[in-house]
Every structure is written in structure tokens, then in C-alpha cells.
Design a protein around this motif. Structure first.
Motif, short mmCIF file in Angstrom:
data_model
loop_
_atom_site.label_atom_id
_atom_site.label_comp_id
_atom_site.label_asym_id
_atom_site.label_seq_id
_atom_site.Cartn_x
_atom_site.Cartn_y
_atom_site.Cartn_z
N LEU A 142 0.82 -1.21 0.00
CA LEU A 142 0.00 0.00 0.00
C LEU A 142 0.86 1.26 0.00
N LEU A 143 1.88 1.29 0.86
CA LEU A 143 2.60 2.52 1.14
C LEU A 143 3.90 2.70 0.35
N ILE A 144 4.53 1.62 -0.07
CA ILE A 144 5.82 1.75 -0.75
C ILE A 144 5.64 1.94 -2.26
N PRO A 145 4.99 1.01 -3.00
CA PRO A 145 4.70 1.30 -4.40
C PRO A 145 3.38 2.04 -4.60
N SER A 146 2.60 2.24 -3.52
CA SER A 146 1.36 3.01 -3.56
C SER A 146 0.28 2.34 -4.40
N GLY A 147 -0.04 1.09 -4.06
CA GLY A 147 -1.01 0.33 -4.83
C GLY A 147 -2.45 0.72 -4.52
N PRO A 211 4.81 2.37 15.63
CA PRO A 211 6.13 1.87 15.21
C PRO A 211 6.08 1.00 13.95
N VAL A 212 4.97 0.29 13.72
CA VAL A 212 4.87 -0.53 12.52
C VAL A 212 4.72 0.35 11.29
N PHE A 213 3.83 1.33 11.37
CA PHE A 213 3.69 2.28 10.27
C PHE A 213 5.03 2.96 9.98
N ARG A 214 5.68 3.41 11.04
CA ARG A 214 6.95 4.15 10.87
C ARG A 214 8.01 3.27 10.21
N ALA A 215 8.06 2.01 10.57
CA ALA A 215 9.03 1.10 9.97
C ALA A 215 8.74 0.88 8.49
N VAL A 217 7.09 2.95 6.28
CA VAL A 217 7.34 4.10 5.42
C VAL A 217 8.81 4.50 5.38
N ALA A 218 9.61 3.97 6.30
CA ALA A 218 11.05 4.23 6.26
C ALA A 218 11.77 3.33 5.26
N GLY A 219 11.08 2.28 4.78
CA GLY A 219 11.72 1.32 3.89
C GLY A 219 11.96 1.89 2.50
N ARG A 220 13.20 1.81 2.03
CA ARG A 220 13.52 2.30 0.69
C ARG A 220 13.06 1.36 -0.40
N VAL A 243 12.85 9.82 7.48
CA VAL A 243 12.32 8.54 7.98
C VAL A 243 10.91 8.27 7.45
N GLY A 244 10.52 8.83 6.34
CA GLY A 244 9.20 8.66 5.72
C GLY A 244 8.68 10.04 5.28
N ILE A 245 7.34 10.22 4.74
CA ILE A 245 6.41 9.15 4.91
C ILE A 245 5.69 8.76 3.60
#
Length: 317
Positions: A142-147, A211-215, A217-220, A243-245
Motif C-alpha cells: 500500500l505505502l511503498i509502491p502506492s497500490g 512503530p509498525v507504520f513508521r518502519a 514508510v522508512a523502507g527504501r 524517515v518517511g512518509i
């Protein structure tokens, strides 16, 4: 997490915004619940000088322990495109909390999510009906490639249909004090989903407290079996302080970017959160996103440099 402010805080925020708009030097004072400064229980004054606000659209910035550092561009609600997915993830995690390192329940991809792959030029993730992914994995998609198809899949999983989930999004926005925000879908494809920079900063602060959300959105990037390695749509993550978001872009929305970075202020690490909206609207999504990234980079770099400069007591450099 509510970020509603006391009358005293609103007065300070308005003064800051006026100072920024007129190019005056800022004197930022922390709230009374901040670590004590000399004499009055507040942080020492931070004299950060003029701020490099974007010339178009809307923007707002908040510093942990201090509050608003100001805003620019007014509060007329504008389309926010895929920034919508921040609220989608926030609601999912409110309804189905995860602990750090926990994957959560397995969720089956339905026919609709599979059918939507590549339809209408939307940003989608290639999934097949019957595949099963953990809740954590779907939050990454959902958050990294924005599906967009993943956003609607999560909405149906949580609430049965998207309309019922959108009602939860609206209730969550109300609880966070996002008075100028309207959600009409889970993905952001609808131009009727609108918000403002200050409201999006409120949401970002609340979401980043998980902390789960934060981890996520911090992923490259994220590597998924059968899909390979997928790169985060947020190029600001190349900056080690960021660190995001989340990014968001469309023709009516222009380019939008929510960002968070860790800055050193007075020897302590504090979270600086910003929203830059409506950059190069009515052009192309790629042009708008480039403008949002460039404007955000200048804004966060300028603020980080000013906040990190050594100061003597009372704010003098």
C-alpha cells in the motif's frame, strides 16, 4: 493521538505563520510540557530565521516538542491523491494493531483486486486472485509502491466494502481534528478526496507514532516473492535524516509529499514533519511529483540546517 491545540498554542502558531510570511526572523518557544528551559519551564528560544517556503501550493511544518513552525498557502482543501493511503493505513492499524516484527493475519487477494491491476492508468500492484499476503505485507504494498488496488482490498477486508471503510476514515479524521479534510475513497484516485497541509501534518504525526507504520514508510524498498524488489516512491529517503512518509500525485492534485526527518536541536533528536501540497497542479503527475520533491527538499534542508546550528542560551547563534 490528538494534536488539538490550546488557545495559547494557536496564538503562537498564528504568530509564527505571520512572521514566516513577512520574512521576519522566527523565535520558536516550546510548550510548557517540553523539557524545562531556564526560568519559565519552556524550551529556550530557537531563532531559526527565514524559512524557504515553496512559492506555490500549500505547506506546513511541525517540530516535535514545539508544535507548528508555521504554514503557507492558506487552508483551502485541495485534492491529495495517494496521501490518502496514510489514513487508510492508519485506520487499518487502529482496527488491527500490529506489534513490531509481527506479520498479522493472512489476507486473500480477491477477484476485484486482481482485475484492477493496470486498469485506467492507476498505480496498482500486480497480484492474482487467491494469493495470500500478511497484513504487514499488504501495508508495505500500500505505502511503498502506492497500490490503489491494495488500498481498496484492505478496505474490503476490514469493513466489507469501501464505503463502510471510508466512514471509518472520516471518523478518524474527526478525532484527529482534521476539520478541513474529506475522504471519499481509500486510494486517493478520487479528486473529491481533499485536505490541507496543516491537516496532513496532524495525520502524519499520529501515524508516525505507530512503530509498525513508521518502519514501513522508512523502507527504501520491499522484496516480495513473485513480485521482486519494489522501490519506494519517496525519493527523499535518500537523505539519511528522512524517515518517511508518503508521496501522492495526479493531474488535479499536482504533486504532494508528506515527509518526516530527525533533526538535532539542542543536542536532542526531534521529529520534524512537513506537508507540501498542490505543486504544479493540472500538469502531469510526474511533473507535479518532481516539484513536490524539490520543494520539500529545500524546505526540510533549510529548516534542518537552521535548527541544528549551535545556539547560546536565548537563541543567539
Amino acid at each position: 493521538m490528538s494534536l488539538s491545540r490550546s488557545p495559547r498554542r494557536r496564538l503562537v502558531g498564528g504568530t509564527l505563520a505571520l512572521a514566516l510570511l513577512t520574512g521576519l526572523t522566527l523565535a520558536v518557544v516550546g510548550p510548557s510540557d517540553s523539557p524545562a528551559g531556564p526560568g519559565d519551564g519552556r524550551r529556550p528560544v530557537l531563532d531559526i530565521g527565514p524559512v524557504p517556503w515553496p512559492e506555490e501550493g500549500q505547506s506546513a511544518v511541525d517540530l516535535e516538542g514545539t508544535g507548528s513552525l508555521g504554514e503557507r498557502g492558506g487552508r483551502r482543501p485541495v485534492p491529495i491523491a495517494s496521501l490518502t493511503k496514510v489514513m487508510t493505513a492508519y485506520v487499518v492499524l487502529q482496527e488491527h494493531p500490529l506489534r513490531p516484527g509481527e506479520e498479522g493475519p493472512l489476507i486473500e487477494v480477491d477477484q476485484q483486486a486482481a482485475y484492477e491491476v493496470g486498469v485506467g492508468g492507476e498505480s496498482t500492484v500486480p497480484v492474482r486472485a487467491g494469493q495470500r499476503y500478511s497484513q504487514r505485507r499488504l501495508l508495505e504494498l500500500l505505502l511503498i509502491p502506492s497500490g490503489n488496488n491494495i488500498a481498496r482490498l484492505l478496505a474490503r477486508w476490514d469493513s466489507g466494502d469501501q464505503d463502510a471503510f471510508v466512514a471509518k476514515m472520516r471518523r478518524a479524521a474527526g478525532k484527529l481534528g482534521m476539520k478541513d479534510t474529506t475522504y471519499t475513497g481509500a486510494s486517493g484516485i478520487e479528486p473529491t478526496t481533499t485536505s490541507t497541509a496543516p491537516d496532513q501534518v496532524r495525520l502524519a504525526r499520529a501515524a508516525m507514532a505507530d512503530p509498525v507504520f513508521r518502519a514501513v514508510v522508512a523502507g527504501r524498498s520491499v522484496t516480495v516473492p513473485h513480485l521482486g524488489t519494489i522501490t519506494n516512491t519517496n525519493p527523499l529517503l535518500d537523505d539519511p535524516c528522512v524517515v518517511g512518509i508518503k508521496t501522492g500525485s495526479s493531474t488535479p492534485a499536482g504533486g504532494n509529499l508528506l515527509w518526516a526527518c530527525e533533526v538535532r536541536v539542542g543536542g536532542a533528536s526531534r521529529l520534524l514533519v512537513g506537508a507540501v501540497l498542490h505543486q504544479r497542479a493540472d500538469t502531469t503527475p510526474s511533473e507535479g511529483l518532481r516539484a513536490a520533491v524539490d520543494s520539500s527538499r529545500r524546505l526540510l534542508t533549510g529548516l534542518r540546517d537552521r535548527l541544528s546550528e549551535p545556539r547560546t542560551e536565548g537563541g543567539a547563534r
